[in-house]
Design a protein around this motif. Structure first.
Motif, PDB file in Angstrom:
ATOM      1  N   ILE A 544       0.816  -1.219   0.000  1.00 46.91           N
ATOM      2  CA  ILE A 544       0.000   0.000   0.000  1.00 46.91           C
ATOM      3  C   ILE A 544       0.851   1.271   0.000  1.00 46.91           C
ATOM      4  N   ALA A 545       2.147   1.140   0.276  1.00 47.83           N
ATOM      5  CA  ALA A 545       3.032   2.310   0.243  1.00 47.83           C
ATOM      6  C   ALA A 545       4.473   1.822   0.152  1.00 47.83           C
ATOM      7  N   ALA A 546       5.331   2.645  -0.485  1.00 48.36           N
ATOM      8  CA  ALA A 546       6.751   2.299  -0.586  1.00 48.36           C
ATOM      9  C   ALA A 546       7.555   3.585  -0.734  1.00 48.36           C
ATOM     10  N   GLY A 547       8.745   3.592  -0.135  1.00 49.47           N
ATOM     11  CA  GLY A 547       9.615   4.757  -0.255  1.00 49.47           C
ATOM     12  C   GLY A 547      10.539   4.862   0.939  1.00 49.47           C
ATOM     13  N   PRO A 548      11.413   5.874   0.971  1.00 48.14           N
ATOM     14  CA  PRO A 548      12.284   6.107   2.122  1.00 48.14           C
ATOM     15  C   PRO A 548      11.445   6.420   3.367  1.00 48.14           C
ATOM     16  N   PRO A 549      11.963   6.138   4.565  1.00 42.44           N
ATOM     17  CA  PRO A 549      11.197   6.388   5.791  1.00 42.44           C
ATOM     18  C   PRO A 549      10.695   7.825   5.925  1.00 42.44           C
ATOM     19  N   ASP A 550      11.561   8.801   5.616  1.00 39.74           N
ATOM     20  CA  ASP A 550      11.144  10.198   5.756  1.00 39.74           C
ATOM     21  C   ASP A 550       9.985  10.539   4.809  1.00 39.74           C
ATOM     22  N   GLN A 551      10.003   9.947   3.624  1.00 35.87           N
ATOM     23  CA  GLN A 551       8.929  10.185   2.651  1.00 35.87           C
ATOM     24  C   GLN A 551       7.595   9.648   3.177  1.00 35.87           C
ATOM     25  N   LEU A 552       7.629   8.476   3.796  1.00 34.97           N
ATOM     26  CA  LEU A 552       6.401   7.894   4.343  1.00 34.97           C
ATOM     27  C   LEU A 552       5.896   8.704   5.533  1.00 34.97           C
ATOM     28  N   LYS A 553       6.810   9.269   6.322  1.00 35.55           N
ATOM     29  CA  LYS A 553       6.390  10.120   7.445  1.00 35.55           C
ATOM     30  C   LYS A 553       5.729  11.394   6.921  1.00 35.55           C
ATOM     31  N   LYS A 554       6.302  11.973   5.882  1.00 36.52           N
ATOM     32  CA  LYS A 554       5.714  13.200   5.311  1.00 36.52           C
ATOM     33  C   LYS A 554       4.318  12.938   4.757  1.00 36.52           C
ATOM     34  N   ALA A 555       4.080  11.711   4.302  1.00 32.69           N
ATOM     35  CA  ALA A 555       2.779  11.368   3.702  1.00 32.69           C
ATOM     36  C   ALA A 555       1.634  11.460   4.696  1.00 32.69           C
ATOM     37  N   VAL A 556       1.935  11.355   6.012  1.00 30.33           N
ATOM     38  CA  VAL A 556       0.857  11.436   7.006  1.00 30.33           C
ATOM     39  C   VAL A 556       0.928  12.719   7.832  1.00 30.33           C
ATOM     40  N   ALA A 557       1.900  13.593   7.519  1.00 25.25           N
ATOM     41  CA  ALA A 557       2.026  14.845   8.265  1.00 25.25           C
ATOM     42  C   ALA A 557       0.803  15.722   8.037  1.00 25.25           C
TER      43      ALA A 557
END
Length: 590
Positions: A544-557
């Motif tokens: 359901i999601a893929a990418g660097p950790p920081d990118q995934l954190k930004k996705a829910v900010a």
């Protein structure tokens, strides 16, 4: 001692017969457990947590000291004690070939709960744990989180006054751990005394009272916030690192001003020596763009500081490993490759058309809740399970066509200890090196090398099954690396392992990656997930999601959550997928 306490312990000492004269499992321990709160027992593997739990449960007689549990002597009044105390050990005794309901009935029989009373208790416990839908399911078929909920339900039969939980969060995903924690908090708020033993310091941070242990001794007793307050101003995050963040971390850990350090996405978190608020200038040498930001301390920072700091960042193991040189024709951008990977069991789809590539020298994380399909995906990627459709490849070799050749390219460390428990450490190393074709002097040298790199020499003749958990993990990794593989597959490698051992483990992994080794890892530690270069989040069998950790954190900010943790990202992305699924189902029905 406090007369209102559920547990009163003073000067408790215990030595096992096999221990040396100068060794003790417990050394002069004082502890008070009060009703209505959660008391945490935290510390590394071998700190004495389980021994202390077993003494409180009346299963072990201490060598000396005073102890009273719910007003009873645990040795002389053991039968009465067992009816008033609920104890959930690390390896909880669920019968996997019995259903959820059959397990509840069995424990009600063992605790002498009558027919009418058990009916009411079962209804309450099934509501409490949300297991109503699964009463006919075999316990062995439950996810890790559901097994822990069932274990808790069985422990609560008879309504104990004291609840002893020995590492209930091990191997459980963040969502299930939150559910479990809420359940236990509600029990404490209802007046029950709870002791929660854990190697996870983020869990210990949530406790009302905390007993931190190391080598059988209590090194701190009080509220967790006291330790966090002690670390104020000493915890920093270095951001905007231009170079390789793993190299930066290794360099920083060699500085006398730094007590501990870990990777956090694209940044590095450091804990400074007492009295310092900024690192030695040499730490930032060669990093003109780096910024230092003071961050809130965590209990884990305080614990690492209390035990003398973490490892220095140097890996003896990596020094002995060669650089990875890919054969001609192997694409360095896809040394591990999944294409439309699918696995069904009957009419159930465990993995649903998952596609990703992993680059040479990359750490790639597969994350997901218990039962989401990540383990099925992981097992297909290392040749332990055949896909229903799609392709799983390593180093350009398709598992369907050349499974044996493909397996020779990788080292595999299983989630559950899978070595030979009745063989010594040395014999396990000899056996696995032989499987990988090592013989004679080369084999003897490699065995000696691994024992030295992982500090296993002192356990040379100890049977593997008798090792402390941290050393079992070291031995498992050593066996997986005997043939110097270019790829390593790690299935929850540090589950249940204390923070110091986890750091030692990742020092080796980070150094191996510098040699060009590629790593695929599953983990339930959200801070550990941030060590990965990229992450794939698996849920309901899909990616359901893929990418660097920081990118995934930004996705829910958001405005309400401007600086989310990775645990926030994990839970937020899953909740977002659930909401999208609900909308799609409503639209379909309309």
């Amino acid at each position: 001692m406090d007369a209102s306490a559920a547990v009163r312990i003073k000067g408790l000492t215990h030595r096992y017969p096999e221990q040396k004269r100068d060794e003790q499992a417990l050394a002069d321990v004082d502890l008070t457990v009060r009703p209505g709160i959660i008391t945490g027992l935290a510390g590394p593997d071998g700190a004495g947590k389980t021994t202390l739990m077993r003494v409180m449960a009346g299963l072990l007689k201490a060598t000396k000291g005073e102890i009273e549990v719910v007003g009873l002597d645990p040795v002389r009044q053991a039968d009465a004690l067992h009816l008033r105390v609920g104890y959930m050990p690390q390896k909880f005794g669920l019968y996997e070939d019995l259903t959820v309901m059959e397990n509840l009935v069995l424990y009600a029989d063992l605790r002498g709960v009558g027919a009418e009373e058990r009916k009411a208790q079962f209804e309450r416990l099934l509501d409490f744990t949300d297991l109503h839908r699964f009463t006919k399911r075999l316990a062995g078929k439950l996810s890790g989180g559901m097994k822990q909920k069932l274990g808790l339900a069985c422990t609560l039969i008879g309504t104990p006054e004291l609840l002893l939980l020995d590492e209930p969060g091990v191997g459980v995903d963040p969502i299930s751990r939150r559910d479990l924690w809420r359940m236990v908090q509600s029990l404490a708020q209802g007046g029950m005394a709870v002791v929660w033993a854990t190697a996870y310091l983020d869990e210990a941070e949530l406790c009302d009272d905390l007993c931190l242990m190391n080598e059988g001794r209590v090194i701190f007793s009080g509220a967790p916030r006291e330790q966090k307050e002690r670390m104020q101003g000493r915890c920093i995050q270095v951001r905007d690192i231009a170079g390789n963040r793993r190299h930066f971390l290794r360099h920083a850990l060699g500085s006398p001003s730094v007590v501990d350090g870990v990777i956090q996405g694209e940044s590095v978190r450091l804990v400074l020596k007492e009295g310092l608020s900024e690192p030695d200038p040499g730490v930032l040498e060669g990093e003109p763009t780096a910024r230092v930001v003071t961050v809130e301390p965590r209990l884990e920072d305080a614990f690492i500081d209390l035990v003398g700091g973490g490892p220095d960042g140097h890996s003896v193991l990596a020094d002995t490993m060669p650089l990875v040189d890919l054969p001609s024709g192997v694409d360095p951008q896809a040394v591990i490759r999944a294409h439309e990977l699918t696995r069904t069991f009957g009419d159930f789809t465990a993995t649903d058309h998952v596609t990703f590539d992993v680059k040479k020298g990359e750490i790639f994380g597969l994350l997901g809740p218990n039962g989401a399909g990540k383990s099925t995906t992981f097992r297909m990627m290392c040749g332990l399970l055949t896909p229903t459709s799609g392709d799983a490849e390593v180093m350009g070799i398709d598992f369907k066509r050349s499974a044996s050749e493909a397996r020779q390219k990788l080292g595999y460390m299983a989630q559950k200890f899978s070595l030979y428990g009745n063989l010594s450490v040395e014999r396990n190393l000899i056996f696995f090196s032989g499987i990988y074709g090592l013989k004679g002097r080369a084999q003897a040298d490699k065995v000696a090398q691994m024992m030295d790199s992982f500090d296993l020499t002192r356990y040379r003749r100890t049977n593997a099954g008798e090792l402390p958990l941290g050393f079992k993990q070291r031995l498992s990794l050593a066996c997986a690396l005997m043939h110097e593989p270019p790829l390593i597959f790690l299935d929850e490698p540090t589950s249940g392992v204390d923070p110091v051992t986890r750091r030692e483990f990742w020092v080796h992994i980070n150094a191996l990656v510098d040699k060009g080794v590629t790593v695929m890892v599953t983990t339930h530690f959200m801070d550990e997930a941030e060590y990965c270069d990229r992450i794939a989040l698996i849920y309901r069998g899909r990616m359901i999601a893929a990418g660097p950790p920081d990118q995934l954190k930004k996705a829910v900010a958001s405005e309400d959550l401007p600086d989310p943790t990775f645990e926030d990202a994990f839970i937020g992305l899953i909740q977002r997928d659930d909401q999208a699924r609900e909308v799609a189902e409503k639209d379909k029905a309309a």
